[in-house]
Design a protein around this motif. Sequence first.
Motif, PDB file in Angstrom:
ATOM      1  N   GLY A  91      75.400 157.464  49.799  1.00  0.00           N
ATOM      2  CA  GLY A  91      75.708 158.806  49.289  1.00  0.00           C
ATOM      3  C   GLY A  91      76.040 159.787  50.397  1.00  0.00           C
ATOM      4  O   GLY A  91      75.641 160.944  50.361  1.00  0.00           O
ATOM      5  N   CYS A  92      76.786 159.338  51.419  1.00  0.00           N
ATOM      6  CA  CYS A  92      77.101 160.224  52.551  1.00  0.00           C
ATOM      7  C   CYS A  92      78.390 161.008  52.326  1.00  0.00           C
ATOM      8  O   CYS A  92      78.694 161.933  53.063  1.00  0.00           O
ATOM      9  CB  CYS A  92      77.227 159.420  53.827  1.00  0.00           C
ATOM     10  SG  CYS A  92      78.663 158.330  53.837  1.00  0.00           S
ATOM     11  N   VAL A 114      81.836 161.109  44.547  1.00  0.00           N
ATOM     12  CA  VAL A 114      80.702 160.169  44.490  1.00  0.00           C
ATOM     13  C   VAL A 114      79.700 160.707  43.471  1.00  0.00           C
ATOM     14  O   VAL A 114      79.180 161.811  43.620  1.00  0.00           O
ATOM     15  CB  VAL A 114      80.039 160.029  45.874  1.00  0.00           C
ATOM     16  CG1 VAL A 114      78.824 159.099  45.790  1.00  0.00           C
ATOM     17  CG2 VAL A 114      81.040 159.500  46.888  1.00  0.00           C
ATOM     18  N   ILE A 115      79.477 159.915  42.452  1.00  0.00           N
ATOM     19  CA  ILE A 115      78.580 160.356  41.383  1.00  0.00           C
ATOM     20  C   ILE A 115      77.150 159.946  41.735  1.00  0.00           C
ATOM     21  O   ILE A 115      76.909 158.817  42.172  1.00  0.00           O
ATOM     22  CB  ILE A 115      78.998 159.739  40.031  1.00  0.00           C
ATOM     23  CG1 ILE A 115      80.418 160.188  39.684  1.00  0.00           C
ATOM     24  CG2 ILE A 115      78.026 160.116  38.934  1.00  0.00           C
ATOM     25  CD1 ILE A 115      80.990 159.535  38.444  1.00  0.00           C
ATOM     26  N   GLU A 116      76.234 160.885  41.572  1.00  0.00           N
ATOM     27  CA  GLU A 116      74.827 160.577  41.843  1.00  0.00           C
ATOM     28  C   GLU A 116      74.121 160.336  40.529  1.00  0.00           C
ATOM     29  O   GLU A 116      74.296 161.102  39.583  1.00  0.00           O
ATOM     30  CB  GLU A 116      74.158 161.770  42.525  1.00  0.00           C
ATOM     31  CG  GLU A 116      74.691 162.059  43.913  1.00  0.00           C
ATOM     32  CD  GLU A 116      73.961 163.240  44.548  1.00  0.00           C
ATOM     33  OE1 GLU A 116      74.648 164.072  45.159  1.00  0.00           O
ATOM     34  OE2 GLU A 116      72.725 163.311  44.400  1.00  0.00           O
ATOM     35  N   ARG A 127      67.409 156.473  42.829  1.00  0.00           N
ATOM     36  CA  ARG A 127      68.663 157.188  42.919  1.00  0.00           C
ATOM     37  C   ARG A 127      69.755 156.198  43.259  1.00  0.00           C
ATOM     38  O   ARG A 127      69.534 155.284  44.048  1.00  0.00           O
ATOM     39  CB  ARG A 127      68.544 158.214  44.038  1.00  0.00           C
ATOM     40  CG  ARG A 127      69.174 159.502  43.711  1.00  0.00           C
ATOM     41  CD  ARG A 127      68.649 160.528  44.640  1.00  0.00           C
ATOM     42  NE  ARG A 127      69.526 161.670  44.583  1.00  0.00           N
ATOM     43  CZ  ARG A 127      69.796 162.430  45.616  1.00  0.00           C
ATOM     44  NH1 ARG A 127      69.264 162.164  46.784  1.00  0.00           N
ATOM     45  NH2 ARG A 127      70.595 163.452  45.476  1.00  0.00           N
ATOM     46  N   ARG A 128      70.895 156.407  42.648  1.00  0.00           N
ATOM     47  CA  ARG A 128      71.988 155.486  42.893  1.00  0.00           C
ATOM     48  C   ARG A 128      73.262 156.312  43.046  1.00  0.00           C
ATOM     49  O   ARG A 128      73.408 157.352  42.408  1.00  0.00           O
ATOM     50  CB  ARG A 128      72.092 154.561  41.685  1.00  0.00           C
ATOM     51  CG  ARG A 128      73.044 153.443  41.842  1.00  0.00           C
ATOM     52  CD  ARG A 128      72.782 152.385  40.812  1.00  0.00           C
ATOM     53  NE  ARG A 128      73.124 152.868  39.473  1.00  0.00           N
ATOM     54  CZ  ARG A 128      73.418 152.059  38.458  1.00  0.00           C
ATOM     55  NH1 ARG A 128      73.382 150.772  38.638  1.00  0.00           N
ATOM     56  NH2 ARG A 128      73.719 152.538  37.281  1.00  0.00           N
ATOM     57  N   PHE A 129      74.148 155.829  43.864  1.00  0.00           N
ATOM     58  CA  PHE A 129      75.413 156.551  44.047  1.00  0.00           C
ATOM     59  C   PHE A 129      76.542 155.634  43.647  1.00  0.00           C
ATOM     60  O   PHE A 129      76.519 154.460  43.991  1.00  0.00           O
ATOM     61  CB  PHE A 129      75.606 156.934  45.512  1.00  0.00           C
ATOM     62  CG  PHE A 129      74.481 157.763  46.045  1.00  0.00           C
ATOM     63  CD1 PHE A 129      74.473 159.131  45.864  1.00  0.00           C
ATOM     64  CD2 PHE A 129      73.423 157.162  46.715  1.00  0.00           C
ATOM     65  CE1 PHE A 129      73.433 159.893  46.353  1.00  0.00           C
ATOM     66  CE2 PHE A 129      72.380 157.921  47.196  1.00  0.00           C
ATOM     67  CZ  PHE A 129      72.374 159.297  47.019  1.00  0.00           C
ATOM     68  N   ARG A 245      79.219 150.412  54.641  1.00  0.00           N
ATOM     69  CA  ARG A 245      80.044 149.210  54.372  1.00  0.00           C
ATOM     70  C   ARG A 245      79.887 148.787  52.908  1.00  0.00           C
ATOM     71  O   ARG A 245      79.729 147.616  52.596  1.00  0.00           O
ATOM     72  CB  ARG A 245      79.654 148.043  55.295  1.00  0.00           C
ATOM     73  CG  ARG A 245      79.902 148.325  56.761  1.00  0.00           C
ATOM     74  CD  ARG A 245      81.406 148.359  57.051  1.00  0.00           C
ATOM     75  NE  ARG A 245      81.699 148.553  58.473  1.00  0.00           N
ATOM     76  CZ  ARG A 245      81.940 149.741  59.037  1.00  0.00           C
ATOM     77  NH1 ARG A 245      81.943 150.848  58.315  1.00  0.00           N
ATOM     78  NH2 ARG A 245      82.207 149.835  60.323  1.00  0.00           N
ATOM     79  N   ALA A 246      79.919 149.789  52.054  1.00  0.00           N
ATOM     80  CA  ALA A 246      79.684 149.529  50.630  1.00  0.00           C
ATOM     81  C   ALA A 246      80.985 149.330  49.866  1.00  0.00           C
ATOM     82  O   ALA A 246      80.964 148.962  48.696  1.00  0.00           O
ATOM     83  CB  ALA A 246      78.909 150.686  50.017  1.00  0.00           C
ATOM     84  N   THR A 247      82.113 149.609  50.519  1.00  0.00           N
ATOM     85  CA  THR A 247      83.393 149.494  49.814  1.00  0.00           C
ATOM     86  C   THR A 247      84.201 148.326  50.372  1.00  0.00           C
ATOM     87  O   THR A 247      84.385 148.217  51.588  1.00  0.00           O
ATOM     88  CB  THR A 247      84.195 150.807  49.951  1.00  0.00           C
ATOM     89  OG1 THR A 247      83.369 151.870  49.504  1.00  0.00           O
ATOM     90  CG2 THR A 247      85.452 150.776  49.101  1.00  0.00           C
ATOM     91  N   TYR A 248      84.635 147.483  49.490  1.00  0.00           N
ATOM     92  CA  TYR A 248      85.398 146.292  49.878  1.00  0.00           C
ATOM     93  C   TYR A 248      86.796 146.386  49.293  1.00  0.00           C
ATOM     94  O   TYR A 248      86.990 146.920  48.198  1.00  0.00           O
ATOM     95  CB  TYR A 248      84.741 145.031  49.328  1.00  0.00           C
ATOM     96  CG  TYR A 248      83.308 144.855  49.745  1.00  0.00           C
ATOM     97  CD1 TYR A 248      82.974 144.099  50.852  1.00  0.00           C
ATOM     98  CD2 TYR A 248      82.287 145.455  49.007  1.00  0.00           C
ATOM     99  CE1 TYR A 248      81.650 143.932  51.228  1.00  0.00           C
ATOM    100  CE2 TYR A 248      80.966 145.303  49.375  1.00  0.00           C
ATOM    101  CZ  TYR A 248      80.649 144.541  50.485  1.00  0.00           C
ATOM    102  OH  TYR A 248      79.348 144.387  50.849  1.00  0.00           O
TER     103      TYR A 248
END
Lengths: 285, 415
Positions: A91-92, A114-116, A127-129, A245-248
């Motif tokens: 969530g940065c 980015v939805i929280e 919490r999830r983003f 590194r959450a996006t591929y």
Amino acid sequence: MPKIKELEGKGTLTRRDFLKLGSLAGLALTISVMPKVVLANNEEKKDSGKTRWKKGDDILLRMLDDLNRALLKPEQERKWSMAIDTRKCVGCFSCTISCIAENRLPTGVVYRPVIEEESGTYPHVSRRFFPRPCLHCENPPCVPVCPVKATYKRVDGIVVVDYDKCIGCRYCITACPYSARYSDFGENYTSPLQPYEKLPSFEYQKKWLRKKGKSPIGNARKCHFCIHLIEDGILPRCVSTCIGRATYFGDLNDTESLIYSLSKEANIVRLKEELGTKPTVFYLI
Amino acid sequence: MRKFICILMALLAIAGLVSSYVRFLEGMKVTNLTSSIPWGMWVVFYIYFVGLSAGSYLISTLPYVFGFRRLERIGPLAILCAILALVTGLVFIWMDLGHPFRFWKVITNFNYTSILAWEVILYSLYLALLLVSFWFLKRCELVSQAKYSTGMKRVLAKFLSFSFSCPQTQEQYQDCHLFSLNLVKYLGFIGIPLVLFVRGGTGALFAVVASRPHWFSGLLPVMFLVSGLLSATAMLLFIHHFFSTEKERQENLPMVLILRNLLLLFLSIETFLFASETLVGIYSKIPERLELYHLVMFGPFPYIFWGGQLFLGLIIPVFLCSYKKTRRTSFWLSIAGLSCSCGVVSIILNLVIPAYVLPMLKGLDRAFIDHRLIYFYFPSIIEWLSSFGLISLVVLVFIYLVENLPVFSRTEIKF
Ligand code: SF4
Ligand code: SF4
């Protein structure tokens, strides 16, 4: 987003102001280092096709290999796709900001918010983003409604907007089930315009200068997987700036690619699957 | 009183023209639309006026196609109303485009899967049909007016008669008029299905959006059609009273009473459809739909539902059309028409805007804060002024045309 002029004239900086300024500074920094990144990536493109990634290396390198391998194939044999690992996203908002910088997005246009999501009650809270780009649906409801064929799906799966054709009726914005489309109302962050807002954007591999009444002002706008970068062998900006590194990103038709192996995981979800839109962007949960 | 209203409208029209100029100069940023609520006041008026046009035309087919001779006197008025309403609706949607001067691309880049693209073709055909019908109905009177009147009336009639030569005798006139009536009748055979597609298509623009439960219903195109008929009947009641002489009001009372009955009929169908749609929605207990109904009835603008839709749109017209002291009075029936028109606008408002108010994904409304991303809409001053200015301008044009064209056939035809 704050307008700079609103921040000016305040004697003390609150924590919030500091963060806001930080984001803008980051934005300026991204723009200033961008040419170097482009240069480096262009050099990498020269030996495209070679696999340089070794186990233990940054996955960005593997994705670059995947990307360059895909570029050797004819366009119709590629199928670009993106995966977002919600367990790794911190969530940065780096992706949100770097996308704004890359595409010179004006106020009110954000391709990748980015939805929280917060669940549970104290003390059992989590919490999830989840970032939400355009999901480049296989069956996109935004495409058939466009009266002028300005929005269409390319053979490689990317849903695009032809800014020169778009008449700005905003029907596609209404039809998208994920609110992934935005209208450019012609507003800017700064007044008088700061130099960084006068820079052109290179969306769809063309040069777009912000001028009253001229595209992309008045158009529908959305994420396009940074076509102008990927065609040059560079990963989309949101992928390369993701600190978790959450996006591929990669070619789903390539069984060797990282994105392909992720697409076979059991823990993937696609948003609003019940609508039959078949998004090519999927989430790992 | 009438002069005062005209002056007021002229002032509004000037304000409207100025604000439209500002809109074209500055672009869409002068509106309060957002990417979350991308369609607003102009779209609401577009829907209303296209409905008014379609309804007026359908009512005009009652005498010409279906042979309800008692409504013949309102025929030309209904067609003129249909023409002006259609043009107004199209101007509203044109103004709403981010790139208004690219509208022609709809033809050159025609997308056959887009209802909006088809609508543009249908509107053009429909407008042509309306103009042809009106001209044929009035051509003999126009020629006569061009010959025997003076001033602007003469110039206008001369221009609009397109050098058609008038029949020389009463007999020839009868033949000529009969030919026109037949032509309008046969045009009606094309016109009726065409207008059903025009209005049904406007409803379908919304009904096909599967992701918005507020719209996604097969009933919507039908509701649009009925609301069009309702707004047309209401408006014709009002216009007829406003433009008629006392003698005409007396003479045309049977026709006005038929219009009153039609108003009640359309009102009941519309209410039935609305109630059935709403009750099914409430019974289904789908949270999104329930939340929407709650918003419409108790949200930030409850008066649009309670005041506009229920009070002005239903209670007042039903009362005025059934209370024994008002139900046979042209004046009160015209007030019922005006009130009902406000009701129809409220229905459309409550149909368009609330569908956008709930975020498509939970939390999206808080994901990025910007005034162009908020889920709240109240029209800007430019939107108000341009809308009411344009409407005033059209009303003034309408008054001018009614007074200078033989819409009511007030003068004898001379040969
Ligand atoms: S997410 Fe929305 S804009 Fe993107 S392809 Fe799907 S429908 Fe179109
Ligand atoms: S806003 Fe542009 S891209 Fe979207 S439907 Fe209208 S013309 Fe097509």
